[in-house]
Write a protein that holds these residues in place. Sequence first.
Motif, PDB file in Angstrom:
ATOM      1  N   ASP B  31       0.836  -1.206   0.011  1.00 13.24           N
ATOM      2  CA  ASP B  31      -0.038   0.033   0.100  1.00 13.24           C
ATOM      3  C   ASP B  31       0.925   1.226   0.261  1.00 13.24           C
ATOM      4  OD1 ASP B  31      -2.089  -1.615   0.106  1.00 13.24           O
ATOM      5  OD2 ASP B  31      -2.606  -1.252   2.148  1.00 13.24           O
ATOM      6  N   LYS B  32       1.836   1.225   0.999  1.00 10.87           N
ATOM      7  CA  LYS B  32       2.829   2.357   1.004  1.00 10.87           C
ATOM      8  C   LYS B  32       3.409   2.512  -0.341  1.00 10.87           C
ATOM      9  CE  LYS B  32       5.395   2.891   4.911  1.00 10.87           C
ATOM     10  NZ  LYS B  32       5.954   2.300   6.063  1.00 10.87           N
ATOM     11  N   ARG B  33       4.028   1.669  -0.967  1.00 13.18           N
ATOM     12  CA  ARG B  33       4.621   1.886  -2.141  1.00 13.18           C
ATOM     13  C   ARG B  33       3.560   2.330  -3.218  1.00 13.18           C
ATOM     14  NH1 ARG B  33       3.514  -0.131  -6.901  1.00 13.18           N
ATOM     15  NH2 ARG B  33       5.012  -0.200  -8.389  1.00 13.18           N
ATOM     16  N   TYR B  34       2.451   1.754  -3.489  1.00 11.46           N
ATOM     17  CA  TYR B  34       1.550   2.168  -4.518  1.00 11.46           C
ATOM     18  C   TYR B  34       1.185   4.011  -4.302  1.00 11.46           C
ATOM     19  CZ  TYR B  34      -2.360   2.503  -7.573  1.00 11.46           C
ATOM     20  OH  TYR B  34      -3.248   2.826  -8.564  1.00 11.46           O
ATOM     21  N   ARG B  35       0.998   4.107  -2.952  1.00 17.62           N
ATOM     22  CA  ARG B  35       0.603   5.493  -2.538  1.00 17.62           C
ATOM     23  C   ARG B  35       1.742   6.414  -3.021  1.00 17.62           C
ATOM     24  NH1 ARG B  35      -2.030   3.541   1.823  1.00 17.62           N
ATOM     25  NH2 ARG B  35      -0.462   4.186   3.341  1.00 17.62           N
ATOM     26  N   ILE B  36       2.962   6.254  -2.667  1.00 18.34           N
ATOM     27  CA  ILE B  36       3.807   7.111  -2.453  1.00 18.34           C
ATOM     28  C   ILE B  36       4.456   7.414  -4.260  1.00 18.34           C
ATOM     29  CG2 ILE B  36       6.210   5.806  -2.293  1.00 18.34           C
ATOM     30  CD1 ILE B  36       7.249   8.329  -0.646  1.00 18.34           C
ATOM     31  N   LEU B  37       4.495   6.252  -4.937  1.00 18.72           N
ATOM     32  CA  LEU B  37       4.806   6.343  -6.264  1.00 18.72           C
ATOM     33  C   LEU B  37       3.895   7.091  -7.136  1.00 18.72           C
ATOM     34  CD1 LEU B  37       6.595   2.951  -7.385  1.00 18.72           C
ATOM     35  CD2 LEU B  37       7.351   5.341  -7.607  1.00 18.72           C
ATOM     36  N   HIS B  38       2.377   6.811  -6.853  1.00 17.73           N
ATOM     37  CA  HIS B  38       1.413   7.558  -7.527  1.00 17.73           C
ATOM     38  C   HIS B  38       1.425   9.001  -6.970  1.00 17.73           C
ATOM     39  CE1 HIS B  38       0.232   4.283 -10.220  1.00 17.73           C
ATOM     40  NE2 HIS B  38       0.508   3.381  -9.347  1.00 17.73           N
ATOM     41  N   ALA B  39       1.574   9.376  -5.893  1.00 16.33           N
ATOM     42  CA  ALA B  39       1.391  10.857  -5.384  1.00 16.33           C
ATOM     43  C   ALA B  39       2.677  11.549  -6.154  1.00 16.33           C
ATOM     44  CB  ALA B  39       1.568  10.766  -3.969  1.00 16.33           C
ATOM     45  N   ASP B  40       3.679  10.899  -6.169  1.00 18.05           N
ATOM     46  CA  ASP B  40       4.952  11.643  -6.494  1.00 18.05           C
ATOM     47  C   ASP B  40       5.053  11.730  -8.101  1.00 18.05           C
ATOM     48  OD1 ASP B  40       5.287  11.999  -4.114  1.00 18.05           O
ATOM     49  OD2 ASP B  40       7.165  10.839  -3.698  1.00 18.05           O
ATOM     50  N   TYR B  41       4.761  10.597  -8.589  1.00 18.76           N
ATOM     51  CA  TYR B  41       4.816  10.732 -10.566  1.00 18.76           C
ATOM     52  C   TYR B  41       3.799  10.431 -11.132  1.00 18.76           C
ATOM     53  CZ  TYR B  41       9.624  10.193  -8.965  1.00 18.76           C
ATOM     54  OH  TYR B  41      10.760  10.078  -8.244  1.00 18.76           O
ATOM     55  N   PRO B  42       3.612  11.221 -12.171  1.00 18.02           N
ATOM     56  CA  PRO B  42       2.270  11.138 -12.876  1.00 18.02           C
ATOM     57  C   PRO B  42       2.364   9.729 -13.567  1.00 18.02           C
ATOM     58  CG  PRO B  42       3.727  12.727 -13.966  1.00 18.02           C
ATOM     59  CD  PRO B  42       4.514  12.196 -12.747  1.00 18.02           C
ATOM     60  N   ASP B  43       3.346   9.168 -14.108  1.00 19.67           N
ATOM     61  CA  ASP B  43       3.412   7.881 -14.670  1.00 19.67           C
ATOM     62  C   ASP B  43       4.538   7.012 -14.136  1.00 19.67           C
ATOM     63  OD1 ASP B  43       3.141   5.697 -16.276  1.00 19.67           O
ATOM     64  OD2 ASP B  43       3.624   7.015 -18.334  1.00 19.67           O
ATOM     65  N   PRO B  44       4.409   6.299 -12.880  1.00 20.12           N
ATOM     66  CA  PRO B  44       5.381   5.587 -12.317  1.00 20.12           C
ATOM     67  C   PRO B  44       5.824   4.451 -13.285  1.00 20.12           C
ATOM     68  CG  PRO B  44       3.870   5.826 -10.839  1.00 20.12           C
ATOM     69  CD  PRO B  44       3.196   6.251 -12.409  1.00 20.12           C
ATOM     70  N   ASP B  45       4.857   4.017 -14.110  1.00 19.37           N
ATOM     71  CA  ASP B  45       5.163   2.863 -15.301  1.00 19.37           C
ATOM     72  C   ASP B  45       6.454   3.469 -16.116  1.00 19.37           C
ATOM     73  OD1 ASP B  45       3.882   0.968 -13.737  1.00 19.37           O
ATOM     74  OD2 ASP B  45       2.144   1.310 -15.070  1.00 19.37           O
ATOM     75  N   ALA B  46       6.297   4.554 -16.622  1.00 16.67           N
ATOM     76  CA  ALA B  46       7.313   5.051 -17.274  1.00 16.67           C
ATOM     77  C   ALA B  46       8.614   5.092 -16.640  1.00 16.67           C
ATOM     78  CB  ALA B  46       7.028   6.559 -17.829  1.00 16.67           C
ATOM     79  N   LEU B  47       8.672   5.562 -15.621  1.00 13.41           N
ATOM     80  CA  LEU B  47      10.140   5.604 -14.591  1.00 13.41           C
ATOM     81  C   LEU B  47      10.632   4.104 -14.679  1.00 13.41           C
ATOM     82  CD1 LEU B  47      11.658   7.621 -13.278  1.00 13.41           C
ATOM     83  CD2 LEU B  47      10.443   6.819 -11.126  1.00 13.41           C
ATOM     84  N   ARG B  48       9.681   3.004 -14.273  1.00 15.12           N
ATOM     85  CA  ARG B  48       9.955   1.618 -14.124  1.00 15.12           C
ATOM     86  C   ARG B  48      10.751   0.996 -15.412  1.00 15.12           C
ATOM     87  NH1 ARG B  48       6.823  -2.375 -13.486  1.00 15.12           N
ATOM     88  NH2 ARG B  48       5.177  -1.521 -14.623  1.00 15.12           N
ATOM     89  N   ARG B  49      10.052   1.648 -16.635  1.00 17.89           N
ATOM     90  CA  ARG B  49      10.504   0.965 -17.732  1.00 17.89           C
ATOM     91  C   ARG B  49      12.035   1.732 -17.932  1.00 17.89           C
ATOM     92  NH1 ARG B  49       4.759   1.177 -19.189  1.00 17.89           N
ATOM     93  NH2 ARG B  49       5.191   3.244 -19.897  1.00 17.89           N
ATOM     94  N   LEU B  50      11.979   2.977 -17.685  1.00 20.59           N
ATOM     95  CA  LEU B  50      13.405   3.568 -18.028  1.00 20.59           C
ATOM     96  C   LEU B  50      14.657   2.744 -17.051  1.00 20.59           C
ATOM     97  CD1 LEU B  50      15.160   5.772 -18.975  1.00 20.59           C
ATOM     98  CD2 LEU B  50      14.368   7.371 -16.897  1.00 20.59           C
TER      99      LEU B  50
END
Lengths: 251, 465
Positions: B31-50
Amino acid sequence: MSATHARPVGKRVLLMGTCLCDAFFDDVARATVEVLEHLGVEVLYPEDQTCCGQPAFNTGDWDASRQVARHCARVFVGDLPVIVPSGSCAAMHLHGNRLQFEQEPDDDIASLAARTWEVVDFIHNGLGVTRWPGRFDTPTRIAFHRSCHCRDTGTGAAARALLSSIAHAEVVPFGQAEQCCGFGGTFAVTFPHISAQMGSLKIDHIRDIQPDLLAGVDMSCLMHLDGLAAAQGRRVPHKHVVQILRDTLIS
Amino acid sequence: MSSVQPIDLYARRISDEKQLSVMDGTSTGTDKRYRILHADYPDPDALRRLAGAIKDHTLQHLDTYLDAADRALTANGAQVHYAADAADARSVILAILRGHGVTRLTKSKSMAAEEIHLNRFLMDNGIECTESDLGEFIVQLDDDEPSHIVKPIIHKNRREIATTFQREGVADDYNDDPETITRRARVHLRGKYLAAGACITGANFVCADSGRLVLVTNEGNTRFGMAPVPVHIALVGIEKLVPRECDLAVFLNLLGRSATGQQLTVYTEFIAGPRAAGRPDGPEHMHVVFLDNGRSDILASDCREILRCIRCGACQNVCPVYRQASGHAYRSTYGGPVGAVLTPLLAGADFATYADLPKASSLCGACREVCPVDIPIPDLLLRLRHQAHREAVPSPGAVPMSPFAKLATSPSLWRTAMTMSKAMNHLPVQVAPIAPLRNWLGSRTLPESRGGEFRKWIKRHSNHS
């Protein structure tokens, strides 16, 4: 996993009924036909179809699964869209086959992947149906289980959009939706304890929101969840999304 | 042979208390991971892919980057060593310690050190080795094994820890208040830091361009460990390289958020080299031991993507099987989805011993969804299942698939079987001596067979339309 290419859309399609509907859930395959026909789509059902091969693929016996996949690809040969009332079987065509045929490319297999649609994805994103002309007689709270094979396909959003547009329907989110229900094919019988624990947790979360109806896009998940809930004496009425679409149609 | 897999049997036997600890720790982490990544980045998946692409690039040119890192480290004044396998790494480290006359040391948390079972080896060779990470310290006191990559004692609760502290003399009495536990560990560890002659760490990242080592902790224990000693040894898997210092911007932002839901860990150490002119702090001697231990073989395999892993534990937190079974069920240093891939691969010739681990997944894909370096874990699990099948490793409960293939490629046989399956509705299936059926019915009902009904309907339907 999502198909990046444009898949064919047309008013003439091939139906892959799936082995589970063949054995247990004939009404889901029937609802698929009825909903598509309501939308003016002609549905053809190749008689020689059997299974996508996923049971063997997941156990690692790729010789067996490739045989079945090749048979499947030959049965659905051509250029018509292939419509499947299962996110899981669709994922086998779209992704699983890509993996198991990496070393031995096969044109029929590639063509099957390029034409396969999970049915709800097809209705919403293929045919462009954004609102469903359906109605429940009374306010109906729906728990929608987005099965794991639809994590990054268009199906989840499509199902939510269509279900929400039905008059008197409300799609209510429930906790830990990202968690698997515990079916997982042969996983359900080789990891029976963990599978049942996972399913029981899923049922807890679903029941927490007190839904009138549990909706899904994979009868495998629903069969497992309902089987568990029945054994525990706490069933929730459930339907495949296409059954809901058909049953709520205002004729 | 049992009809049930070992990890399922393990999950049945763990105590409710342990299962609850694991379930709580993992779901909170998710839960904490999801909340902070989505609060801080518009597209966390793009960051994961990078991040995945940077790691992939690094692995494709690992020889080049390893050479560059070696040159930079050496220029900074560090000594670079290479260890082909676990035994090699242990003896390299022992030789360094003996060379400096070290008999006591502290060690911060390192999965690579767990992997080569360094602690036990050093103790057996007369070197006192104290874990300075609180979780690892407790594991050491209990003679237990860590069960999670970033939360080694996720399987324990504070009552168990308070009991351990009292039993092992870290505290005079029982007190399970978390702050008291932490304070007592701190007092105990201060003495160990001051008495130590060396500090062993891992490394979260090594920058190939500058030779800078990056260590992240939440307790500051690496900083304490290195402050009073003359010798620092870093044990580093060869996959820990990143090409440039600026790449850390991507990885540090993802690591803390993915692992513990923090924007950044509390302490992030950047170590440019040993003490020297212009670098007045830290140990005078710095040794970096690059560990292969099967990684080159993995790089050459069709599961090389697993080497992107930055050990955040997000896949463990989200994995429903890990949540039920705990990390110990995986019988190895690495549990959960990453361990189910890494362990059989690291086992090399001993693959068959761990060939059941990749089966411990419903292939739900939750791990792939959270992985900060975009590792397609389910695909790798499937490739390893395929390998196990090719090598004919026996598998409990396995349903032979060639009869299925025969049936599913013979349409008329298939149709007959479908119709005949309706006979099941009239048979006492509950007592049938068929393991998969028995395992299904152990906790579930089976729906009524309607074999062939759809085919009948569609035939009538087509004739009428």
